[in-house]
Design a protein around this motif. Sequence first.
Motif, mmCIF file in Angstrom:
data_model
loop_
_atom_site.group_PDB
_atom_site.id
_atom_site.type_symbol
_atom_site.label_atom_id
_atom_site.label_comp_id
_atom_site.label_asym_id
_atom_site.label_seq_id
_atom_site.Cartn_x
_atom_site.Cartn_y
_atom_site.Cartn_z
ATOM 1 N N LEU A 81 0.821 -1.217 0.000
ATOM 2 C CA LEU A 81 0.000 0.000 0.000
ATOM 3 C C LEU A 81 0.849 1.258 0.000
ATOM 4 O O LEU A 81 0.511 2.243 -0.668
ATOM 5 N N VAL A 82 1.949 1.243 0.728
ATOM 6 C CA VAL A 82 2.842 2.411 0.728
ATOM 7 C C VAL A 82 3.391 2.640 -0.677
ATOM 8 O O VAL A 82 3.391 3.774 -1.177
ATOM 9 N N MET A 83 3.861 1.574 -1.337
ATOM 10 C CA MET A 83 4.367 1.719 -2.715
ATOM 11 C C MET A 83 3.270 2.234 -3.642
ATOM 12 O O MET A 83 3.518 3.101 -4.480
ATOM 13 N N TYR A 84 2.075 1.682 -3.470
ATOM 14 C CA TYR A 84 0.966 2.105 -4.320
ATOM 15 C C TYR A 84 0.658 3.591 -4.120
ATOM 16 O O TYR A 84 0.575 4.349 -5.084
ATOM 17 N N ILE A 85 0.523 3.995 -2.891
ATOM 18 C CA ILE A 85 0.188 5.396 -2.588
ATOM 19 C C ILE A 85 1.308 6.326 -3.032
ATOM 20 O O ILE A 85 1.063 7.390 -3.592
ATOM 21 N N TRP A 86 2.551 5.915 -2.801
ATOM 22 C CA TRP A 86 3.703 6.769 -3.096
ATOM 23 C C TRP A 86 3.961 6.912 -4.596
ATOM 24 O O TRP A 86 4.144 8.022 -5.098
ATOM 25 N N ALA A 87 3.993 5.796 -5.325
ATOM 26 C CA ALA A 87 4.485 5.863 -6.707
ATOM 27 C C ALA A 87 3.584 5.230 -7.760
ATOM 28 O O ALA A 87 3.755 5.518 -8.938
ATOM 29 N N LEU A 88 2.664 4.364 -7.371
ATOM 30 C CA LEU A 88 1.952 3.571 -8.371
ATOM 31 C C LEU A 88 0.498 3.980 -8.574
ATOM 32 O O LEU A 88 -0.131 3.537 -9.529
ATOM 33 N N GLN A 89 -0.027 4.789 -7.667
ATOM 34 C CA GLN A 89 -1.428 5.210 -7.773
ATOM 35 C C GLN A 89 -1.631 5.992 -9.067
ATOM 36 O O GLN A 89 -0.836 6.844 -9.427
ATOM 37 N N VAL A 97 0.278 -4.521 -9.218
ATOM 38 C CA VAL A 97 1.596 -4.709 -8.594
ATOM 39 C C VAL A 97 1.445 -4.826 -7.076
ATOM 40 O O VAL A 97 2.041 -5.711 -6.452
ATOM 41 N N ALA A 98 0.646 -3.952 -6.475
ATOM 42 C CA ALA A 98 0.427 -4.008 -5.025
ATOM 43 C C ALA A 98 -0.204 -5.340 -4.621
ATOM 44 O O ALA A 98 0.202 -5.954 -3.624
ATOM 45 N N LEU A 99 -1.172 -5.804 -5.394
ATOM 46 C CA LEU A 99 -1.809 -7.089 -5.102
ATOM 47 C C LEU A 99 -0.824 -8.240 -5.225
ATOM 48 O O LEU A 99 -0.793 -9.138 -4.377
ATOM 49 N N VAL A 100 -0.016 -8.229 -6.285
ATOM 50 C CA VAL A 100 0.973 -9.292 -6.487
ATOM 51 C C VAL A 100 1.934 -9.344 -5.303
ATOM 52 O O VAL A 100 2.232 -10.424 -4.780
ATOM 53 N N PHE A 101 2.397 -8.183 -4.859
ATOM 54 C CA PHE A 101 3.337 -8.157 -3.733
ATOM 55 C C PHE A 101 2.692 -8.749 -2.477
ATOM 56 O O PHE A 101 3.274 -9.604 -1.806
ATOM 57 N N ALA A 102 1.482 -8.302 -2.145
ATOM 58 C CA ALA A 102 0.811 -8.782 -0.937
ATOM 59 C C ALA A 102 0.497 -10.276 -1.024
ATOM 60 O O ALA A 102 0.690 -11.013 -0.042
ATOM 61 N N VAL A 103 0.043 -10.748 -2.175
ATOM 62 C CA VAL A 103 -0.272 -12.167 -2.337
ATOM 63 C C VAL A 103 0.994 -13.016 -2.251
ATOM 64 O O VAL A 103 0.995 -14.074 -1.610
ATOM 65 N N CYS A 104 2.078 -12.563 -2.847
ATOM 66 C CA CYS A 104 3.342 -13.308 -2.749
ATOM 67 C C CYS A 104 3.822 -13.386 -1.306
ATOM 68 O O CYS A 104 4.370 -14.406 -0.887
ATOM 69 N N MET A 105 3.607 -12.325 -0.535
ATOM 70 C CA MET A 105 3.967 -12.371 0.883
ATOM 71 C C MET A 105 3.125 -13.422 1.601
ATOM 72 O O MET A 105 3.642 -14.192 2.413
ATOM 73 N N ALA A 106 1.831 -13.470 1.314
ATOM 74 C CA ALA A 106 0.965 -14.467 1.950
ATOM 75 C C ALA A 106 1.429 -15.881 1.586
ATOM 76 O O ALA A 106 1.500 -16.766 2.456
ATOM 77 N N LEU A 107 1.753 -16.099 0.312
ATOM 78 C CA LEU A 107 2.233 -17.410 -0.121
ATOM 79 C C LEU A 107 3.558 -17.760 0.540
ATOM 80 O O LEU A 107 3.784 -18.897 0.961
ATOM 81 N N ARG A 108 4.447 -16.788 0.649
ATOM 82 C CA ARG A 108 5.751 -17.002 1.266
ATOM 83 C C ARG A 108 5.589 -17.406 2.737
ATOM 84 O O ARG A 108 6.214 -18.331 3.224
ATOM 85 N N LEU A 109 4.712 -16.703 3.447
ATOM 86 C CA LEU A 109 4.494 -16.998 4.868
ATOM 87 C C LEU A 109 3.786 -18.335 5.050
ATOM 88 O O LEU A 109 4.095 -19.083 5.989
ATOM 89 N N ALA A 110 2.847 -18.667 4.169
ATOM 90 C CA ALA A 110 2.176 -19.963 4.245
ATOM 91 C C ALA A 110 3.186 -21.098 4.055
ATOM 92 O O ALA A 110 3.158 -22.103 4.783
ATOM 93 N N ARG A 111 4.076 -20.941 3.080
ATOM 94 C CA ARG A 111 5.107 -21.961 2.866
ATOM 95 C C ARG A 111 6.018 -22.061 4.082
ATOM 96 O O ARG A 111 6.334 -23.157 4.544
ATOM 97 N N PHE A 112 6.427 -20.918 4.618
ATOM 98 C CA PHE A 112 7.297 -20.918 5.801
ATOM 99 C C PHE A 112 6.620 -21.665 6.953
ATOM 100 O O PHE A 112 7.235 -22.491 7.616
#
Length: 180
Positions: A81-89, A97-112
Amino acid sequence: MTAGVRLLPNAVTVVALCSGLSAVYFALSGRFELCVAAGGIAALCDALDGRLARMLDASSRIGAELDSLSDLVSFGVAPALVMYIWALQGTRLGWVVALVFAVCMALRLARFNTLLDADQPPYAKEFFVGVPAPAAALLSGLPLYATLTFGEGWWSSPVPVGVWAVVVAGLMVSRLPTLS
């Protein structure tokens, strides 16, 4: 040991969660230097909560779940959200891009989390699979840090910021061994 002391690690995790949410609040106000500070506080708290739990013999399943949820918010949703608000909005693919980043984090944490329960060779304790959550959040913020330090440049344009965020998201879900 008193109940209050046993709750200390979870309280530190909640501070990390609040710091991540505060980064979004500061971004909405255009105070991006405070976003960086809030992210730093979240990372510091994330480094402390597990150590405190082990030191105080206060590890619990709820603490582990709370830590993972806090990591998702502080190091996945907040940076996205910070990236989106700052540069991508206002850009064509900024929200994607913001969704991809957040979803990849969820997948990364689920795998961990699932790898914690799996039998692994002894050397596996020295490595993470993929880039860990706090490191990914730090990496994703490099264009913002550069802008705060050096001013506007090519690194603060939407295309490089978006490409960088997607690269970091890919590193999170990669099989790249990262030192623990």
